[in-house]
Design an enzyme around this catalytic site. Structure first.
Site, short mmCIF file in Angstrom:
data_model
loop_
_atom_site.label_atom_id
_atom_site.label_comp_id
_atom_site.label_asym_id
_atom_site.label_seq_id
_atom_site.Cartn_x
_atom_site.Cartn_y
_atom_site.Cartn_z
N LYS A 280 -5.23 2.87 -7.68
CA LYS A 280 -3.93 3.40 -8.09
C LYS A 280 -4.03 4.92 -8.28
O LYS A 280 -5.11 5.42 -8.60
CB LYS A 280 -3.53 2.80 -9.44
CG LYS A 280 -3.03 1.37 -9.39
CD LYS A 280 -2.57 0.92 -10.77
CE LYS A 280 -2.07 -0.50 -10.76
NZ LYS A 280 -0.89 -0.73 -9.90
N ARG A 354 -1.43 -11.88 -8.35
CA ARG A 354 -1.16 -13.14 -7.64
C ARG A 354 -2.46 -13.85 -7.28
O ARG A 354 -2.49 -15.07 -7.16
CB ARG A 354 -0.28 -12.87 -6.41
CG ARG A 354 -0.88 -11.98 -5.37
CD ARG A 354 0.16 -11.35 -4.45
NE ARG A 354 0.81 -10.19 -5.06
CZ ARG A 354 1.76 -9.47 -4.47
NH1 ARG A 354 2.20 -9.80 -3.27
NH2 ARG A 354 2.28 -8.43 -5.09
N1 BES Z 1 0.00 -4.58 -12.41
C1 BES Z 1 0.67 -4.11 -11.27
C2 BES Z 1 2.19 -4.14 -11.41
C3 BES Z 1 2.78 -3.29 -12.50
C4 BES Z 1 3.28 -2.04 -12.23
C5 BES Z 1 2.91 -3.78 -13.78
C6 BES Z 1 3.84 -1.27 -13.23
C7 BES Z 1 3.49 -3.02 -14.79
C8 BES Z 1 3.95 -1.77 -14.52
C9 BES Z 1 0.32 -4.97 -10.06
O1 BES Z 1 -0.95 -5.51 -10.07
C10 BES Z 1 0.40 -4.09 -8.86
O2 BES Z 1 -0.31 -3.15 -8.81
N2 BES Z 1 1.27 -4.45 -7.92
C11 BES Z 1 1.43 -3.69 -6.75
C12 BES Z 1 1.68 -4.66 -5.62
C13 BES Z 1 1.66 -4.03 -4.27
C14 BES Z 1 0.27 -3.55 -3.92
C15 BES Z 1 2.14 -5.03 -3.27
C16 BES Z 1 2.62 -2.76 -6.92
O3 BES Z 1 3.60 -3.15 -7.56
O4 BES Z 1 2.57 -1.63 -6.47
ZN ZN Z 2 -2.44 -4.23 -9.28
#
Ligand code: BES
Ligand code: ZN
Ligand code: ZN
Length: 498
Positions: A280, A354
């Site tokens: 990230k 997931r």
């Molecule tokens: N934990 C994150 C989602 C999240 C984002 C929770 C902001 C709370 C606040 C999740 O694991 C994630 O990173 N999801 C990705 C999915 C993508 C790679 C398809 C996302 O939302 O960017």
């Molecule tokens: Zn994530």
């Protein structure tokens, strides 16, 4: 916090603060307010006439009682139009006056709640909501503040006065219940607010064992080797980049007289989500200490269930691990196998929620759960669609969804239902495995839900994507800044309604 009902009159009670509510154009003062007014030589009547006591909803008037009473300060809470008052308004206004009392650094309060009991049918809900509001409003996460001046001065002792026509045992039960709901949500907030260097999977497992101990629940912790034996390849693929031991937590509540197959509550427990190899960006990454909010919700709900003891069998499941980049971390393009045998192409290691849920949902199915409810901070896309106002909900079962709607209404933790058309499922078909863990950018929350759906078979199921409601930006009413504890109270209502 001590919260009790007392039969004596408010003005006989010794407390730092008196709290009395007032409606617009209220014809007569409540009997407690009348007594105070008389002692103050009708000063309150005059202040009301001059408009200095405000009766509109959200307004709080503070009056210094100047040592003539058993309390230092009187807080008059405006409730607006009596016909329009709702339980939700009440919860918020009571929480707000508690915050005002905090500003005065007072630690005990006596409430005249005769005005707050709306109409007879809603009396019980009102008492529950008031107790809940007081409990919720006093939450702050200050554990790591080392200076005394930064430690909050909160209300410790609360008494209620002025209830008639309700059985005392019932009042007592409702007050306790309201507080149990608040304390469950506050536990969840504490777990989620705690930085990831403290709130590791092992720490969560330890806390789960403590909760089990206190409330006679069964607790099983599946460690890395046991998870390998159970073939939880999807869950373990997330843990592989981290030095922290993954812990797959199971809490079981069984009531002697309950015959139902368990209702499963499953919560995503990523104690820190760096994204893994699909790292990230650094801005805002600290928020990802809250990526175990689903697991924290499971623990909060199980604590409340252990205290309320409904006639029901419930299983709480929290797959916990960190998501870190490391020499052994899963790489984009890797294929992993979930416990139920399905193969998954991991195209983005940041879509890890997931992956841990795939095995947790499979585990719930293997336990022959009669219904499965999962709670996960799953997709940033959910924040884009619903912001921090509503939780996005997916379900394959209208009846179960309706139950959730009424529970969420009771808690005032709003939800919104999303679709699960098969056209969205097509977006996660993989070229090399059964499914891939990400689709394209579009409909990101829905493709994530379609992924989860692959692991629940025919079980009635609800998926709650709480990414948007995970945090509260500013303290207001019953909501305290930081991790929200949403939707703990909804889920406890749902389970009690079973
Ligand atoms: N934990 C994150 C989602 C999240 C984002 C929770 C902001 C709370 C606040 C999740 O694991 C994630 O990173 N999801 C990705 C999915 C993508 C790679 C398809 C996302 O939302 O960017
Ligand atoms: Zn994530
Ligand atoms: Zn995540």
């Amino acid at each position: 916090m001590n919260l009790i009902y007392k039969k004596n009159k408010l003005i006989q009670e010794k407390a730092d603060a008196y709290v009395i509510s007032i409606f617009n154009n209220q014809k007569t003062f409540s009997s407690d307010l009348k007594s105070i007014d008389i002692k103050l030589k009708k000063k309150l009547t005059a202040l009301l006439k001059s408009g200095d006591i405000k009766t509109e909803i959200g307004k709080i008037t503070t009056i210094n009682l100047l040592g003539e009473f058993n309390a230092k300060q009187l807080f008059i809470v405006g409730l607006g139009d009596e016909k329009k008052i709702t339980i939700d308004n009440l919860r918020t206004q009571i929480a707000s006056v508690c915050r005002t009392i905090n500003n005065f650094k007072l630690t005990s309060a006596a409430f005249d709640i005769s005005n707050l009991l709306i109409n007879s049918q809603k009396k019980n809900d009102a008492i529950h909501a008031i107790a809940e509001a007081i409990g919720l409003s006093q939450y702050q996460f200050t554990k790591h503040k080392t200076h005394a001046k930064d430690k909050p001065i909160t209300i410790n002792d609360v008494t209620f006065h002025g209830i008639s026509h309700i059985n005392l045992k019932t009042i007592d039960k409702l007050i306790k219940q309201g507080l149990i709901f608040a304390q469950a949500a506050n536990l969840t907030k504490d777990l989620a607010n705690e930085p990831a260097n403290y709130m590791t999977p092992s720490k969560l497992a330890e806390i789960a064992l403590d909760i089990a101990d206190k409330h006679s629940l069964q607790c099983e912790i599946i460690n890395k080797n046991a998870a390998k034996e159970l073939k939880m390849g999807s869950y373990l693929s997330v843990a592989s980049g981290s030095n922290e031991e993954p812990k797959f937590i199971i809490l079981k509540y069984q009531h002697k007289e309950a015959t139902n197959k368990p209702v499963a509550i499953v919560g995503k427990g990523i104690t820190f989500d760096t994204g893994g190899i699909s790292l990230k960006p650094s801005a805002g990454m600290d928020e990802m200490k809250g990526d175990m909010s689903g697991a924290a919700t499971v623990l909060g709900v199980m604590q409340a269930i252990g205290e309320l003891k409904p006639k029901l069998n419930i299983i709480g499941i929290a797959p916990c691990t960190e998501n870190m980049p490391g020499g052994k971390a899963t790489k984009p393009g890797d294929v992993v196998y979930a416990m139920d045998g399905q193969s998954i192409e991991v195209l983005n290691t940041d879509a890890e929620g997931r992956l841990v849920l795939a095995d947790a949902l499979s585990y719930a199915v293997k336990e022959k759960s009669s219904a499965i409810i999962d709670i996960a901070t799953l997709t940033g896309a959910m924040t884009v669609s619903l912001g921090s106002v509503r939780t996005g909900v997916f379900s394959n079962n209208d009846k179960l969804f309706e139950k959730l709607v009424s529970a969420s209404t009771k808690a005032n933790e709003p939800i919104w239902r999303f679709p699960l058309d098969e056209a969205y499922g097509k977006m996660i078909v993989s070229n090399v495995a059964d499914i891939k863990n990400v689709g394209e950018r579009e409909a990101g929350s829905i493709t994530a839900a379609k992924f989860l759906e692959k692991f629940i078979g025919n079980t009635p199921w609800i998926h709650m994507d709480i990414a948007g409601v995970m945090t509260v930006k500013q303290s207001k009413g019953e909501w305290s800044k930081g991790m929200s504890g949403n939707p703990v109270r909804t889920l406890v209502h749902l389970l009690l309604s079973y």
